[in-house]
Design a protein around this motif. Sequence first.
Motif, PDB file in Angstrom:
ATOM      1  N   ARG A 107      80.943  20.640  91.062  1.00  0.00           N
ATOM      2  CA  ARG A 107      79.912  20.235  92.019  1.00  0.00           C
ATOM      3  C   ARG A 107      78.581  20.949  91.780  1.00  0.00           C
ATOM      4  N   ASP A 109      75.017  22.231  90.599  1.00  0.00           N
ATOM      5  CA  ASP A 109      73.817  21.645  90.001  1.00  0.00           C
ATOM      6  C   ASP A 109      73.589  22.179  88.592  1.00  0.00           C
ATOM      7  N   TYR A 153      87.904  14.473  95.498  1.00  0.00           N
ATOM      8  CA  TYR A 153      87.716  13.397  94.527  1.00  0.00           C
ATOM      9  C   TYR A 153      86.625  12.410  94.934  1.00  0.00           C
ATOM     10  N   ARG A 154      86.319  12.365  96.239  1.00  0.00           N
ATOM     11  CA  ARG A 154      85.294  11.418  96.716  1.00  0.00           C
ATOM     12  C   ARG A 154      83.911  12.051  96.810  1.00  0.00           C
ATOM     13  N   ASP A 155      83.825  13.335  96.556  1.00  0.00           N
ATOM     14  CA  ASP A 155      82.564  14.058  96.672  1.00  0.00           C
ATOM     15  C   ASP A 155      81.574  13.578  95.595  1.00  0.00           C
ATOM     16  N   TYR A 156      80.369  13.233  96.006  1.00  0.00           N
ATOM     17  CA  TYR A 156      79.378  12.701  95.067  1.00  0.00           C
ATOM     18  C   TYR A 156      79.065  13.694  93.962  1.00  0.00           C
ATOM     19  N   ASP A 157      78.813  14.950  94.327  1.00  0.00           N
ATOM     20  CA  ASP A 157      78.465  15.960  93.330  1.00  0.00           C
ATOM     21  C   ASP A 157      79.635  16.214  92.376  1.00  0.00           C
ATOM     22  N   ARG A 159      81.951  13.995  91.472  1.00  0.00           N
ATOM     23  CA  ARG A 159      82.016  12.862  90.547  1.00  0.00           C
ATOM     24  C   ARG A 159      80.912  12.942  89.499  1.00  0.00           C
ATOM     25  N   ARG A 160      79.748  13.421  89.912  1.00  0.00           N
ATOM     26  CA  ARG A 160      78.666  13.615  88.948  1.00  0.00           C
ATOM     27  C   ARG A 160      79.084  14.623  87.881  1.00  0.00           C
ATOM     28  N   GLU A 186      91.027   6.284  92.410  1.00  0.00           N
ATOM     29  CA  GLU A 186      89.654   5.908  92.770  1.00  0.00           C
ATOM     30  C   GLU A 186      88.644   6.692  91.925  1.00  0.00           C
ATOM     31  N   LEU A 187      88.929   7.965  91.691  1.00  0.00           N
ATOM     32  CA  LEU A 187      88.059   8.763  90.829  1.00  0.00           C
ATOM     33  C   LEU A 187      88.031   8.191  89.416  1.00  0.00           C
ATOM     34  N   ALA A 190      85.879   5.233  89.393  1.00  0.00           N
ATOM     35  CA  ALA A 190      84.465   5.520  89.612  1.00  0.00           C
ATOM     36  C   ALA A 190      83.802   6.159  88.405  1.00  0.00           C
TER      37      ALA A 190
END
Length: 333
Positions: A107, A109, A153-157, A159-160, A186-187, A190
């Motif tokens: 996650r 940056d 697994y659903r966290d936007y960061d 998945r990025r 799902e991951l 995605a």
Amino acid sequence: MFNNTEWLAQVREDVIDPDREIVDPHHHLWPKPFLSYDLEELWSDTEDGHNVVQTVFMECGSSYRKDGPERLKPIGETEFIAAAAARSAADPDKATIAGFVGHADLRLDNLDEVLDAHIAAANGLFRGIRHAGAFDKDSAGFAIPGRAPEGLYRDYDFRRGVARLRERGFTYDTWNYHHQIPDFAELASAVPDTTMILDHFGTPLGVGPYEGKRDENFARWKDDIAAVAEYKNVFAKIGGLAMPDNGFGWNTRATPPTSDEFVDAQAPYYHHAIKCFGPERCMFESNFPVDRLSISYRTLWNGLKKIAADYSEAEQTAMFSGTARKVYKLDAV
């Protein structure tokens, strides 16, 4: 934790198919005196009759740096394994640690900073990241409770970060519980370009609220494995079912299981996963020393070879070595 050698020695079988080449794609090391499973202890298992030529180390929170930025503390594990791998390479007659999967918080940056630090420390061994997704609200009584937050697994960061691994040429390993396999699917959907490895069959649980429900859980697991196998970027590590939380209870017995007992109890999981993924996306694993709590290395690989006997020579080669080499980009020896 793992000083059960005398107990394991009660079952001593002749080695089946001793010349078959094995790449063990999933093991851990912990330095002495913490848990006392370092290279020498690994070798005592890999040299016990089976032809294990290469291994892949999987992150386990070992030897983290005690100081410095939190995000870079896992690099201590990389440094520890790079040194162990160098020692292993100095003795070509024994199993060589040929790859390393480290940890990073996907996650972040500044994920690239951590990946670059792994590369710099790993001496050419760095292959990917495991940021495990294991979460269960009732895990307090588990022997090895997952530490991931709910919904990782659903966290936007997150998945990025998983997508960034593909851009950098790395794999993503995960460990989760069986009821999380749909979330993992799902991951995979995605982030379809990242090579993902599902460890330990997705860990079918058999303790706590799952105790006494093996048939019910197995039926659900079969459907979920078939669904996630539809995503061609997902590979399966088939093994790791001898952890205490799987609920087979072997670790509490007076004697460890034989390879026949192992096959009788667990072959249906293996055959179903192989049917769904195909041998070209499956790799047998030891998950040692965690599964050593229940079964010896010698007995485990005998059991795996008995399961594999139902498949062609090419399919067996894939599952014992070829798939691991393909996924983790290991040179043949």
